[in-house]
Write a protein that holds these residues in place. Sequence first.
Motif, PDB file in Angstrom:
ATOM      1  N   ASP A   1       7.311  19.005  -2.873  1.00  0.00           N
ATOM      2  CA  ASP A   1       6.005  18.334  -2.866  1.00  0.00           C
ATOM      3  C   ASP A   1       5.884  17.421  -4.089  1.00  0.00           C
ATOM      4  OD1 ASP A   1       2.926  18.311  -3.677  1.00  0.00           O
ATOM      5  OD2 ASP A   1       3.071  18.656  -1.522  1.00  0.00           O
ATOM      6  N   ALA A   2       5.281  16.267  -3.883  1.00  0.00           N
ATOM      7  CA  ALA A   2       5.139  15.308  -4.981  1.00  0.00           C
ATOM      8  C   ALA A   2       4.340  15.859  -6.153  1.00  0.00           C
ATOM      9  CB  ALA A   2       4.487  14.024  -4.470  1.00  0.00           C
ATOM     10  N   GLU A   3       3.459  16.811  -5.883  1.00  0.00           N
ATOM     11  CA  GLU A   3       2.631  17.391  -6.945  1.00  0.00           C
ATOM     12  C   GLU A   3       3.281  18.610  -7.592  1.00  0.00           C
ATOM     13  OE1 GLU A   3       0.088  15.688  -7.773  1.00  0.00           O
ATOM     14  OE2 GLU A   3       0.217  14.353  -6.031  1.00  0.00           O
ATOM     15  N   SER A   4       4.448  19.004  -7.118  1.00  0.00           N
ATOM     16  CA  SER A   4       5.100  20.192  -7.650  1.00  0.00           C
ATOM     17  C   SER A   4       5.548  19.985  -9.095  1.00  0.00           C
ATOM     18  CB  SER A   4       6.319  20.543  -6.791  1.00  0.00           C
ATOM     19  OG  SER A   4       7.115  21.533  -7.399  1.00  0.00           O
ATOM     20  N   ASP A   5       5.439  21.027  -9.894  1.00  0.00           N
ATOM     21  CA  ASP A   5       5.937  20.968 -11.260  1.00  0.00           C
ATOM     22  C   ASP A   5       7.448  20.834 -11.302  1.00  0.00           C
ATOM     23  OD1 ASP A   5       3.377  21.218 -12.274  1.00  0.00           O
ATOM     24  OD2 ASP A   5       3.504  23.392 -12.538  1.00  0.00           O
ATOM     25  N   ASP A   6       8.106  21.171 -10.199  1.00  0.00           N
ATOM     26  CA  ASP A   6       9.568  21.071 -10.135  1.00  0.00           C
ATOM     27  C   ASP A   6      10.048  19.645  -9.890  1.00  0.00           C
ATOM     28  OD1 ASP A   6       9.952  23.828 -10.504  1.00  0.00           O
ATOM     29  OD2 ASP A   6       9.739  24.219  -8.354  1.00  0.00           O
ATOM     30  N   ALA A   7       9.168  18.781  -9.409  1.00  0.00           N
ATOM     31  CA  ALA A   7       9.569  17.406  -9.105  1.00  0.00           C
ATOM     32  C   ALA A   7       9.971  16.688 -10.393  1.00  0.00           C
ATOM     33  CB  ALA A   7       8.432  16.658  -8.418  1.00  0.00           C
ATOM     34  N   GLU A   8      11.159  16.104 -10.376  1.00  0.00           N
ATOM     35  CA  GLU A   8      11.657  15.372 -11.534  1.00  0.00           C
ATOM     36  C   GLU A   8      11.579  13.862 -11.336  1.00  0.00           C
ATOM     37  OE1 GLU A   8      14.845  18.775 -12.917  1.00  0.00           O
ATOM     38  OE2 GLU A   8      15.475  17.219 -11.525  1.00  0.00           O
ATOM     39  N   LYS A   9      11.644  13.429 -10.100  1.00  0.00           N
ATOM     40  CA  LYS A   9      11.441  12.035  -9.735  1.00  0.00           C
ATOM     41  C   LYS A   9      10.658  12.017  -8.430  1.00  0.00           C
ATOM     42  CE  LYS A   9      15.535  10.087 -12.011  1.00  0.00           C
ATOM     43  NZ  LYS A   9      16.080  11.360 -12.539  1.00  0.00           N
ATOM     44  N   LEU A  10      10.224  10.829  -8.032  1.00  0.00           N
ATOM     45  CA  LEU A  10       9.450  10.667  -6.810  1.00  0.00           C
ATOM     46  C   LEU A  10      10.071   9.604  -5.919  1.00  0.00           C
ATOM     47  CD1 LEU A  10       5.812  10.533  -8.244  1.00  0.00           C
ATOM     48  CD2 LEU A  10       6.934  12.509  -7.206  1.00  0.00           C
ATOM     49  N   PHE A  11       9.901   9.782  -4.626  1.00  0.00           N
ATOM     50  CA  PHE A  11      10.151   8.718  -3.663  1.00  0.00           C
ATOM     51  C   PHE A  11       8.797   8.237  -3.159  1.00  0.00           C
ATOM     52  CE2 PHE A  11      14.255  10.844  -3.500  1.00  0.00           C
ATOM     53  CZ  PHE A  11      15.128   9.765  -3.450  1.00  0.00           C
ATOM     54  N   LEU A  12       8.512   6.969  -3.346  1.00  0.00           N
ATOM     55  CA  LEU A  12       7.253   6.388  -2.879  1.00  0.00           C
ATOM     56  C   LEU A  12       7.505   5.566  -1.615  1.00  0.00           C
ATOM     57  CD1 LEU A  12       5.583   5.100  -6.194  1.00  0.00           C
ATOM     58  CD2 LEU A  12       5.392   7.358  -5.100  1.00  0.00           C
ATOM     59  N   PHE A  13       6.700   5.831  -0.589  1.00  0.00           N
ATOM     60  CA  PHE A  13       6.696   5.035   0.634  1.00  0.00           C
ATOM     61  C   PHE A  13       5.579   4.004   0.515  1.00  0.00           C
ATOM     62  CE2 PHE A  13       8.625   9.006   1.898  1.00  0.00           C
ATOM     63  CZ  PHE A  13       9.496   8.695   2.938  1.00  0.00           C
ATOM     64  N   ALA A  14       5.897   2.745   0.779  1.00  0.00           N
ATOM     65  CA  ALA A  14       4.885   1.698   0.652  1.00  0.00           C
ATOM     66  C   ALA A  14       5.034   0.703   1.804  1.00  0.00           C
ATOM     67  CB  ALA A  14       5.036   0.980  -0.687  1.00  0.00           C
ATOM     68  N   ARG A  15       3.903   0.235   2.309  1.00  0.00           N
ATOM     69  CA  ARG A  15       3.913  -0.757   3.392  1.00  0.00           C
ATOM     70  C   ARG A  15       3.340  -2.068   2.875  1.00  0.00           C
ATOM     71  NH1 ARG A  15       4.486  -0.029   8.542  1.00  0.00           N
ATOM     72  NH2 ARG A  15       3.984   2.193   8.442  1.00  0.00           N
ATOM     73  N   LEU A  16       4.001  -3.152   3.265  1.00  0.00           N
ATOM     74  CA  LEU A  16       3.514  -4.477   2.882  1.00  0.00           C
ATOM     75  C   LEU A  16       2.226  -4.768   3.625  1.00  0.00           C
ATOM     76  CD1 LEU A  16       4.206  -6.965   1.169  1.00  0.00           C
ATOM     77  CD2 LEU A  16       5.385  -7.903   3.169  1.00  0.00           C
TER      78      LEU A  16
ATOM     79  N   GLU B   1       0.857  -1.180   0.000  1.00  0.00           N
ATOM     80  CA  GLU B   1       0.000   0.000   0.000  1.00  0.00           C
ATOM     81  C   GLU B   1       0.899   1.238   0.000  1.00  0.00           C
ATOM     82  OE1 GLU B   1      -3.314   2.355   2.734  1.00  0.00           O
ATOM     83  OE2 GLU B   1      -2.420   0.478   3.444  1.00  0.00           O
ATOM     84  N   VAL B   2       0.797   2.044  -1.049  1.00  0.00           N
ATOM     85  CA  VAL B   2       1.569   3.275  -1.113  1.00  0.00           C
ATOM     86  C   VAL B   2       0.898   4.298  -0.204  1.00  0.00           C
ATOM     87  CG1 VAL B   2       2.395   5.142  -2.597  1.00  0.00           C
ATOM     88  CG2 VAL B   2       2.356   2.788  -3.454  1.00  0.00           C
ATOM     89  N   PHE B   3       1.648   4.785   0.809  1.00  0.00           N
ATOM     90  CA  PHE B   3       1.018   5.676   1.782  1.00  0.00           C
ATOM     91  C   PHE B   3       1.567   7.101   1.761  1.00  0.00           C
ATOM     92  CE2 PHE B   3       4.397   3.473   4.123  1.00  0.00           C
ATOM     93  CZ  PHE B   3       5.029   4.508   4.800  1.00  0.00           C
ATOM     94  N   ASP B   4       2.596   7.338   0.961  1.00  0.00           N
ATOM     95  CA  ASP B   4       3.093   8.707   0.852  1.00  0.00           C
ATOM     96  C   ASP B   4       4.001   8.807  -0.364  1.00  0.00           C
ATOM     97  OD1 ASP B   4       3.388  11.356   1.438  1.00  0.00           O
ATOM     98  OD2 ASP B   4       4.583  11.084   3.254  1.00  0.00           O
ATOM     99  N   ALA B   5       4.200  10.048  -0.830  1.00  0.00           N
ATOM    100  CA  ALA B   5       5.097  10.313  -1.952  1.00  0.00           C
ATOM    101  C   ALA B   5       5.759  11.661  -1.728  1.00  0.00           C
ATOM    102  CB  ALA B   5       4.329  10.304  -3.274  1.00  0.00           C
ATOM    103  N   VAL B   6       7.022  11.745  -2.089  1.00  0.00           N
ATOM    104  CA  VAL B   6       7.797  12.976  -1.976  1.00  0.00           C
ATOM    105  C   VAL B   6       8.493  13.208  -3.310  1.00  0.00           C
ATOM    106  CG1 VAL B   6       9.689  14.149  -0.796  1.00  0.00           C
ATOM    107  CG2 VAL B   6       8.161  12.647   0.497  1.00  0.00           C
ATOM    108  N   GLY B   7       8.473  14.445  -3.788  1.00  0.00           N
ATOM    109  CA  GLY B   7       9.164  14.776  -5.022  1.00  0.00           C
ATOM    110  C   GLY B   7      10.618  15.130  -4.765  1.00  0.00           C
ATOM    111  N   VAL B   8      11.443  15.016  -5.797  1.00  0.00           N
ATOM    112  CA  VAL B   8      12.844  15.386  -5.681  1.00  0.00           C
ATOM    113  C   VAL B   8      13.286  16.078  -6.964  1.00  0.00           C
ATOM    114  CG1 VAL B   8      13.695  13.147  -6.520  1.00  0.00           C
ATOM    115  CG2 VAL B   8      15.170  14.589  -5.100  1.00  0.00           C
ATOM    116  N   ILE B   9      14.066  17.129  -6.808  1.00  0.00           N
ATOM    117  CA  ILE B   9      14.725  17.783  -7.932  1.00  0.00           C
ATOM    118  C   ILE B   9      16.075  17.099  -8.086  1.00  0.00           C
ATOM    119  CG2 ILE B   9      15.633  19.947  -8.835  1.00  0.00           C
ATOM    120  CD1 ILE B   9      13.645  21.402  -6.994  1.00  0.00           C
ATOM    121  N   ASP B  10      16.239  16.335  -9.150  1.00  0.00           N
ATOM    122  CA  ASP B  10      17.426  15.510  -9.340  1.00  0.00           C
ATOM    123  C   ASP B  10      18.459  16.278 -10.151  1.00  0.00           C
ATOM    124  OD1 ASP B  10      19.258  13.523  -9.517  1.00  0.00           O
ATOM    125  OD2 ASP B  10      18.036  12.162 -10.722  1.00  0.00           O
TER     126      ASP B  10
END
Length: 227
Positions: A210-225, A186-195
């Motif tokens: 912010d994951a929804e930012s236009d500046d985000a170039e990649k994402l970090f997804l947090f997921a729990r089993l 279950e993906v429970f959070d996302a964070v954007g990153v300027i790479d």
Amino acid sequence: MQRDDDEDARASRAVVRQGYDELADTYASERGDQGNETLLDRLRADAPPGPFLDAGCGDGRGVLDVLASERSVAGLDLSQEQARRANDVAPGRVVQGDMTALPYDADTFAGVTAFYSIIHVPAAETPDVYEEFARVLRPGGVALVTTGTEDWTGRNDDWLAGGAPMEWEILGREASTRHLEAADFEVFDAVGVIDTLGDDRERGESQLVDAESDDAEKLFLFARLDR
């Protein structure tokens, strides 16, 4: 058709391995801290007790060494040179290997990280990676993975101006979430990153957005089993 796909995947894997072997020094100097400790603090707070695996650990700096300050750790990297260097960070606990077939028993880890590594896995094999993460995680274990904001495939024949090639098959948020959910995450959070890797922009101490930012170039997804 399957044979062609397998040959393509092997060829892509060889390119990625070669690139990280040959450009180990260059990559180490270019890949700065992009808010890793902020992400890892959150991950450790969300994870149950137990050891962590860093899949695609590189030379061990920035993730494996941070995790090792509080948890038992293991590392794995496709590149022999990167795995060798990471063994200086976690002696005897890093192996060369493939994320599609992890050399660990089921229910071994409380958390798995994959910083900028799944983005090199052939898209057709990404579901296998997430199935492997689910297999080696304990119930309720967490994963933190880098994905794209959208699907993208590319190749650079002179990566980091170092003379070696590199390839990427990056799945975006929608496809990545779908594959994670199929593996019982279950993906429970996302964070954007300027790479800023490989470009001329000045790297700051934190490039997280912010994951929804236009500046985000990649994402970090947090997921729990979810099992």
